[in-house]
Design a protein around this motif. Structure first.
Motif, PDB file in Angstrom:
ATOM      1  N   UNK A 109       0.825  -1.187   0.141  1.00  8.48           N
ATOM      2  CA  UNK A 109      -0.144   0.138   0.043  1.00  8.48           C
ATOM      3  C   UNK A 109       0.939   1.352  -0.007  1.00  8.48           C
ATOM      4  N   UNK A 110       2.176   1.078   0.557  1.00  8.73           N
ATOM      5  CA  UNK A 110       2.882   2.363   0.421  1.00  8.73           C
ATOM      6  C   UNK A 110       4.331   1.748   0.968  1.00  8.73           C
ATOM      7  N   UNK A 111       5.442   2.923   0.834  1.00  4.68           N
ATOM      8  CA  UNK A 111       6.796   2.387   0.960  1.00  4.68           C
ATOM      9  C   UNK A 111       6.899   1.651   2.308  1.00  4.68           C
ATOM     10  N   UNK A 112       6.040   1.939   3.463  1.00 11.59           N
ATOM     11  CA  UNK A 112       6.250   1.098   4.500  1.00 11.59           C
ATOM     12  C   UNK A 112       4.999   0.431   5.321  1.00 11.59           C
ATOM     13  N   UNK A 113       4.194   0.056   4.422  1.00  9.88           N
ATOM     14  CA  UNK A 113       3.059  -0.731   4.666  1.00  9.88           C
ATOM     15  C   UNK A 113       2.782  -1.613   3.663  1.00  9.88           C
ATOM     16  N   UNK A 114       2.483  -3.055   4.401  1.00 10.14           N
ATOM     17  CA  UNK A 114       1.573  -3.965   3.376  1.00 10.14           C
ATOM     18  C   UNK A 114       0.637  -4.620   4.096  1.00 10.14           C
ATOM     19  N   UNK A 115      -0.139  -5.333   3.627  1.00  6.37           N
ATOM     20  CA  UNK A 115      -1.124  -6.079   4.391  1.00  6.37           C
ATOM     21  C   UNK A 115      -1.316  -7.398   3.773  1.00  6.37           C
ATOM     22  N   UNK A 116      -1.889  -8.529   4.349  1.00  7.14           N
ATOM     23  CA  UNK A 116      -2.218  -9.769   3.576  1.00  7.14           C
ATOM     24  C   UNK A 116      -3.580 -10.126   3.759  1.00  7.14           C
ATOM     25  N   UNK A 117      -4.503  -9.296   3.115  1.00  6.64           N
ATOM     26  CA  UNK A 117      -5.902  -9.814   3.092  1.00  6.64           C
ATOM     27  C   UNK A 117      -6.033 -11.232   2.610  1.00  6.64           C
ATOM     28  N   UNK A 118      -7.333 -11.740   2.984  1.00  8.64           N
ATOM     29  CA  UNK A 118      -7.442 -13.256   2.585  1.00  8.64           C
ATOM     30  C   UNK A 118      -7.770 -13.215   1.152  1.00  8.64           C
TER      31      UNK A 118
END
Length: 218
Positions: A109-118
Motif C-alpha cells: 500500500x505504501x513504502x512502509x505498509x503492506x497487508x495480507x488480506x485473505x
C-alpha cells in the motif's frame, strides 16, 4: 578452496548492509515514537522483502507491515481455513472473466505498509503486477477472534489508503460487514449483511455489477 559460486568476498557483510540501506527512500524517517514514548525503528517494504529473502524470517511466520512496524497476525483457526477454502472454490467458479482475485498476497500500500488480506479482487486489465491501492476493487478479510481489530483498526487503514470496498466476513457466524465510500480515513458506508451474501445464488450478478461500478469509479 570453495568454488566461485559459493565463495563470499571479504566485504560480503558490508556489501549486504549497503544493499539493504539502498532499499530506503532518501527522506524516509528511520524511527517513530511509540505511545509509551520509546522510539522504534521503521522498516520499508523493500527492506522486509530483502530480509525475508535472506531467510531471517521463517516461511510460516505471518505478519503485516503497518507504518514501518512489524505486526504479527493471529494463528489461523479451523473455521477461518474452512471458510477461506470454500470461498476460494466458489469464487473461482463464478467470477466474471474480466475479474481476477488472489489470496493472502503481499498487498503493498505504501513504502512502509503492506497487508495480507485473505482475498483481493482486481481487474484483468490491471493484472497482479499492477495491484495497488488504486487498482484493487475489493479486499476481503476473514475474521474470527480478531473481528474487532479487522472492523476498527484494519478498516481505518484500508480507508486511509482509499480501498474502494472492504468485506470483513465472520468465520463462524458467516455475517459480512461491508465497507464502502472511503473518505477522510474512514468508510462512510457500513452495512452488516446476512449469513449468505458471499454464497448467494445471485452473488455472481452482484459481483459483476460491483466490478463495473468500481471500475467506472477509478
Amino acid at each position: 578452496m570453495p568454488s566461485l559460486s559459493h565463495a563470499k568476498p571479504r566485504n560480503f557483510g558490508q556489501n549486504r548492509y549497503i544493499a539493504c540501506m539502498n532499499l530506503r527512500p532518501p527522506n524516509f524517517e528511520p524511527t517513530r515514537t511509540a505511545a509509551e514514548g520509546l522510539q522504534r525503528r521503521r522498516f520499508t517494504v523493500a527492506e522486509i522483502e530483502h530480509i525475508t529473502a535472506l531467510g531471517i524470517f521463517h516461511e510460516d511466520e505471518r505478519f503485516e507491515l503497518i507504518g514501518g512496524e512489524i505486526v504479527p497476525k493471529s494463528p489461523k483457526g479451523i473455521h477461518h481455513e474452512l471458510l477461506k477454502s470454500a470461498l476460494n472454490r466458489y469464487w473461482s467458479k463464478i467470477a466474471p472473466d474480466d475479474l481476477y482475485f488472489t489470496t493472502e498476497t503481499t498487498f503493498r500500500l505504501s513504502v512502509d505498509t503492506f497487508l495480507e488480506p485473505d482475498f483481493v479482487f482486481y481487474s484483468k486489465a490491471a493484472g497482479l503486477q499492477g495491484l495497488n491501492a488504486e487498482t484493487a476493487l475489493l479486499a476481503v478479510e476473514v475474521a474470527n477472534t480478531r473481528l474487532g481489530y479487522d472492523l476498527e483498526t484494519k478498516a481505518k487503514l484500508y480507508a486511509a489508503f482509499g480501498i474502494k470496498e472492504l468485506w470483513v466476513i465472520h468465520a463462524v457466524k458467516l455475517e459480512t460487514h461491508i465497507h464502502r465510500e472511503p473518505r477522510g480515513g474512514r468508510f462512510h458506508y457500513k452495512k452488516k449483511s446476512g449469513r449468505r451474501i458471499a454464497s448467494h445464488p445471485n452473488w455472481r450478478r452482484y459481483l459483476r455489477c460491483r466490478s463495473a461500478t468500481l471500475n467506472s469509479s477509478k
